[in-house]
Design a protein around this motif. Structure first.
Motif, PDB file in Angstrom:
ATOM      1  N   PRO A  74       0.816  -1.233   0.000  1.00  0.00           N
ATOM      2  CA  PRO A  74       0.000   0.000   0.000  1.00  0.00           C
ATOM      3  C   PRO A  74       0.839   1.268   0.000  1.00  0.00           C
ATOM      4  O   PRO A  74       0.523   2.230  -0.711  1.00  0.00           O
ATOM      5  CB  PRO A  74      -0.821  -0.130   1.295  1.00  0.00           C
ATOM      6  N   THR A  75       1.908   1.289   0.767  1.00  0.00           N
ATOM      7  CA  THR A  75       2.792   2.457   0.779  1.00  0.00           C
ATOM      8  C   THR A  75       3.406   2.677  -0.594  1.00  0.00           C
ATOM      9  O   THR A  75       3.494   3.813  -1.080  1.00  0.00           O
ATOM     10  CB  THR A  75       3.906   2.273   1.824  1.00  0.00           C
ATOM     11  N   ALA A  76       3.826   1.593  -1.236  1.00  0.00           N
ATOM     12  CA  ALA A  76       4.430   1.700  -2.564  1.00  0.00           C
ATOM     13  C   ALA A  76       3.442   2.258  -3.578  1.00  0.00           C
ATOM     14  O   ALA A  76       3.816   3.065  -4.444  1.00  0.00           O
ATOM     15  CB  ALA A  76       4.928   0.330  -3.017  1.00  0.00           C
ATOM     16  N   LEU A  77       2.187   1.859  -3.488  1.00  0.00           N
ATOM     17  CA  LEU A  77       1.176   2.369  -4.415  1.00  0.00           C
ATOM     18  C   LEU A  77       0.998   3.877  -4.249  1.00  0.00           C
ATOM     19  O   LEU A  77       0.887   4.613  -5.239  1.00  0.00           O
ATOM     20  CB  LEU A  77      -0.155   1.643  -4.195  1.00  0.00           C
ATOM     21  N   PHE A  78       0.981   4.341  -3.008  1.00  0.00           N
ATOM     22  CA  PHE A  78       0.874   5.775  -2.770  1.00  0.00           C
ATOM     23  C   PHE A  78       2.126   6.502  -3.256  1.00  0.00           C
ATOM     24  O   PHE A  78       2.043   7.637  -3.742  1.00  0.00           O
ATOM     25  CB  PHE A  78       0.642   6.057  -1.283  1.00  0.00           C
ATOM     26  N   TYR A  79       3.282   5.872  -3.133  1.00  0.00           N
ATOM     27  CA  TYR A  79       4.523   6.444  -3.675  1.00  0.00           C
ATOM     28  C   TYR A  79       4.393   6.604  -5.187  1.00  0.00           C
ATOM     29  O   TYR A  79       4.757   7.638  -5.754  1.00  0.00           O
ATOM     30  CB  TYR A  79       5.711   5.539  -3.358  1.00  0.00           C
ATOM     31  N   TRP A  80       3.908   5.566  -5.843  1.00  0.00           N
ATOM     32  CA  TRP A  80       3.749   5.617  -7.301  1.00  0.00           C
ATOM     33  C   TRP A  80       2.819   6.750  -7.715  1.00  0.00           C
ATOM     34  O   TRP A  80       3.116   7.484  -8.657  1.00  0.00           O
ATOM     35  CB  TRP A  80       3.204   4.275  -7.800  1.00  0.00           C
ATOM     36  N   ILE A  81       1.703   6.866  -7.016  1.00  0.00           N
ATOM     37  CA  ILE A  81       0.751   7.934  -7.349  1.00  0.00           C
ATOM     38  C   ILE A  81       1.407   9.303  -7.187  1.00  0.00           C
ATOM     39  O   ILE A  81       1.266  10.185  -8.043  1.00  0.00           O
ATOM     40  CB  ILE A  81      -0.500   7.826  -6.454  1.00  0.00           C
ATOM     41  N   SER A  82       2.130   9.488  -6.098  1.00  0.00           N
ATOM     42  CA  SER A  82       2.803  10.764  -5.842  1.00  0.00           C
ATOM     43  C   SER A  82       3.843  11.058  -6.914  1.00  0.00           C
ATOM     44  O   SER A  82       3.950  12.196  -7.406  1.00  0.00           O
ATOM     45  CB  SER A  82       3.470  10.741  -4.462  1.00  0.00           C
ATOM     46  N   GLN A  83       4.623  10.050  -7.283  1.00  0.00           N
ATOM     47  CA  GLN A  83       5.674  10.244  -8.290  1.00  0.00           C
ATOM     48  C   GLN A  83       5.080  10.556  -9.658  1.00  0.00           C
ATOM     49  O   GLN A  83       5.568  11.455 -10.364  1.00  0.00           O
ATOM     50  CB  GLN A  83       6.537   8.991  -8.350  1.00  0.00           C
ATOM     51  N   ILE A  84       4.033   9.841 -10.032  1.00  0.00           N
ATOM     52  CA  ILE A  84       3.415  10.070 -11.341  1.00  0.00           C
ATOM     53  C   ILE A  84       2.765  11.447 -11.388  1.00  0.00           C
ATOM     54  O   ILE A  84       2.893  12.177 -12.384  1.00  0.00           O
ATOM     55  CB  ILE A  84       2.392   8.959 -11.648  1.00  0.00           C
ATOM     56  N   MET A  85       2.082  11.823 -10.313  1.00  0.00           N
ATOM     57  CA  MET A  85       1.466  13.150 -10.273  1.00  0.00           C
ATOM     58  C   MET A  85       2.520  14.251 -10.334  1.00  0.00           C
ATOM     59  O   MET A  85       2.338  15.264 -11.019  1.00  0.00           O
ATOM     60  CB  MET A  85       0.619  13.293  -9.006  1.00  0.00           C
ATOM     61  N   GLY A  86       3.631  14.069  -9.625  1.00  0.00           N
ATOM     62  CA  GLY A  86       4.703  15.052  -9.671  1.00  0.00           C
ATOM     63  C   GLY A  86       5.267  15.203 -11.071  1.00  0.00           C
ATOM     64  O   GLY A  86       5.539  16.320 -11.533  1.00  0.00           O
ATOM     65  N   SER A  87       5.429  14.083 -11.777  1.00  0.00           N
ATOM     66  CA  SER A  87       5.947  14.112 -13.136  1.00  0.00           C
ATOM     67  C   SER A  87       4.982  14.799 -14.089  1.00  0.00           C
ATOM     68  O   SER A  87       5.381  15.652 -14.905  1.00  0.00           O
ATOM     69  CB  SER A  87       6.219  12.685 -13.615  1.00  0.00           C
ATOM     70  N   VAL A  88       3.707  14.433 -14.013  1.00  0.00           N
ATOM     71  CA  VAL A  88       2.708  15.040 -14.897  1.00  0.00           C
ATOM     72  C   VAL A  88       2.619  16.544 -14.656  1.00  0.00           C
ATOM     73  O   VAL A  88       2.548  17.337 -15.608  1.00  0.00           O
ATOM     74  CB  VAL A  88       1.331  14.375 -14.694  1.00  0.00           C
ATOM     75  N   MET A  89       2.633  16.949 -13.395  1.00  0.00           N
ATOM     76  CA  MET A  89       2.542  18.377 -13.080  1.00  0.00           C
ATOM     77  C   MET A  89       3.753  19.135 -13.599  1.00  0.00           C
ATOM     78  O   MET A  89       3.631  20.247 -14.123  1.00  0.00           O
ATOM     79  CB  MET A  89       2.399  18.570 -11.571  1.00  0.00           C
ATOM     80  N   ALA A  90       4.939  18.564 -13.479  1.00  0.00           N
ATOM     81  CA  ALA A  90       6.150  19.218 -13.968  1.00  0.00           C
ATOM     82  C   ALA A  90       6.086  19.416 -15.477  1.00  0.00           C
ATOM     83  O   ALA A  90       6.392  20.505 -15.997  1.00  0.00           O
ATOM     84  CB  ALA A  90       7.381  18.390 -13.593  1.00  0.00           C
ATOM     85  N   CYS A  91       5.681  18.374 -16.191  1.00  0.00           N
ATOM     86  CA  CYS A  91       5.577  18.471 -17.650  1.00  0.00           C
ATOM     87  C   CYS A  91       4.468  19.436 -18.059  1.00  0.00           C
ATOM     88  O   CYS A  91       4.605  20.169 -19.053  1.00  0.00           O
ATOM     89  CB  CYS A  91       5.319  17.087 -18.253  1.00  0.00           C
ATOM     90  N   LEU A  92       3.391  19.453 -17.296  1.00  0.00           N
ATOM     91  CA  LEU A  92       2.283  20.357 -17.602  1.00  0.00           C
ATOM     92  C   LEU A  92       2.705  21.812 -17.423  1.00  0.00           C
ATOM     93  O   LEU A  92       2.372  22.673 -18.256  1.00  0.00           O
ATOM     94  CB  LEU A  92       1.087  20.035 -16.697  1.00  0.00           C
ATOM     95  N   VAL A  93       3.436  22.099 -16.363  1.00  0.00           N
ATOM     96  CA  VAL A  93       3.939  23.467 -16.147  1.00  0.00           C
ATOM     97  C   VAL A  93       4.852  23.885 -17.292  1.00  0.00           C
ATOM     98  O   VAL A  93       4.768  25.012 -17.803  1.00  0.00           O
ATOM     99  CB  VAL A  93       4.680  23.564 -14.800  1.00  0.00           C
ATOM    100  N   LEU A  94       5.733  22.985 -17.713  1.00  0.00           N
ATOM    101  CA  LEU A  94       6.623  23.287 -18.830  1.00  0.00           C
ATOM    102  C   LEU A  94       5.831  23.551 -20.111  1.00  0.00           C
ATOM    103  O   LEU A  94       6.136  24.497 -20.856  1.00  0.00           O
ATOM    104  CB  LEU A  94       7.593  22.122 -19.057  1.00  0.00           C
TER     105      LEU A  94
END
Length: 252
Positions: free
Chosen positions: A101-121
Motif C-alpha cells: 500500500p505504501t508503494a502504491l501511494f509512492y507511485w501515485i505521488s511520483q506520477i502526479m509530480g511528473s505530470v505536473m512538472a511536464c504540464l507546467v513546462l
C-alpha cells in the motif's frame, strides 16, 4: 497473521501523518527532477540548431539529469527515502523493505509530480512541446527495453549501495553518486532508448506530450532491472546478517 489482517495493518501504516509527509516529499522531489530533466531536453532543442544530431545536446541533458536527481534525492532522502522513481519503489517492495500500500501511494505521488512538472513546462513555454522518450529507428522495442533495464539496474544498484546504513552515513555523497550514475547512463544510451530509467518521467512526458508510443518499454525494462538489482544486492552481494533488523512492514 492472516493475509487480510496483514494488508489492513499495512494500509493503516500507509495513511499515518509520517507516511503522508513521505508522499508529499516524493511528489515535490519528482516534480523538481522531471522539471529539470524534461526542461533541459526542451531547452537544448530551442538553443541548438539541430539538437538531435548535436552531441553537446546529449551532454546538457545528461548533466541536467545528474544534477536534478542528486538534488531531488538529497531533499527527500531523510523523509521518504528519496525514491523519486517508481522503479526504485518497486525494488523496495520486491525486497520486502516497504509494504505494497505504501508503494502504491509512492507511485501515485511520483506520477502526479511528473505530470505536473511536464504540464507546467508545456503551459509556460506555449509553443514548445514536451520531449517524450523515443527509441532509435533501427532498434526494436525489445532491445530498447533491455537497454532501459540495464541502465536502471545500474541506477538502482547504486541507490542501494549509497543508502545502505551498513556502510555508515554517506550524507551528501550518496545523492551525488546517484546523480553521477544517472548522468552517465544518459550519455551511454540516450541516443538509443532515451535513457529514461524512470517510468514516472516517461509517463508524465507522454501524457503532456501526447504520445504513448513504446510506453511499455519504459515500464517493463526499468521495473525488471530495478527488481533484479535489489534482489541481487540484498541476497547475494551484501546479504543481511542475523543481527540486522527485519524488513520494514513486510510483504502483503
Amino acid at each position: 497473521m492472516a493475509p487480510r489482517t496483514t494488508f489492513i495493518v499495512a494500509f493503516q501504516q500507509s495513511v499515518t501523518s509520517k507516511a503522508l509527509r513521505s508522499y508529499l516529499a516524493e511528489f515535490i522531489s519528482t516534480f523538481i527532477y522531471v522539471f529539470v530533466a524534461a526542461g533541459s531536453a526542451m531547452s537544448s532543442r530551442k538553443i541548438l540548431p539541430d539538437a538531435r544530431s548535436d552531441p553537446s545536446s546529449l551532454v546538457v541533458i545528461a548533466l541536467a539529469n545528474g544534477f536534478g536527481l542528486s538534488s531531488a534525492v538529497y531533499i527527500s532522502g531523510n523523509i521518504s527515502g528519496g525514491h523519486v522513481n517508481p522503479a526504485v519503489t518497486f525494488a523496495k517492495v520486491v525486497g520486502c523493505h516497504i509494504p505494497i500500500p505504501t508503494a502504491l501511494f509512492y507511485w501515485i505521488s511520483q506520477i502526479m509530480g511528473s505530470v505536473m512538472a511536464c504540464l507546467v513546462l508545456k503551459i509556460t513555454t506555449v509553443d514548445h512541446n514536451v520531449v517524450t522518450h523515443k527509441i532509435a529507428a533501427e532498434m526494436t522495442g525489445f532491445g530498447a527495453a533491455i537497454l532501459e533495464g540495464v541502465v536502471t539496474f545500474g541506477l538502482v544498484y547504486t541507490v542501494y549501495a549509497a543508502s545502505d546504513p551498513r556502510y555508515g552515513q554517506l550524507g551528501s555523497i550518496g545523492p551525488i553518486v546517484i546523480g553521477l550514475i544517472s548522468g552517465a547512463n544518459v550519455l551511454a544510451v540516450g541516443p538509443f532508448s532515451g535513457g529514461s530509467m524512470n517510468p514516472a518521467y516517461s509517463f508524465g512526458a507522454a501524457v503532456v506530450g501526447g504520445s504513448f508510443r513504446n510506453q511499455a518499454v519504459y515500464w517493463i525494462g526499468p521495473l525488471f532491472g530495478a527488481a533484479t538489482a535489489g534482489l541481487l544486492y540484498d541476497n547475494v552481494v551484501y546479504p543481511p546478517l542475523e543481527s540486522d533488523p527485519p524488513c520494514e512492514g513486510g510483504r502483503v
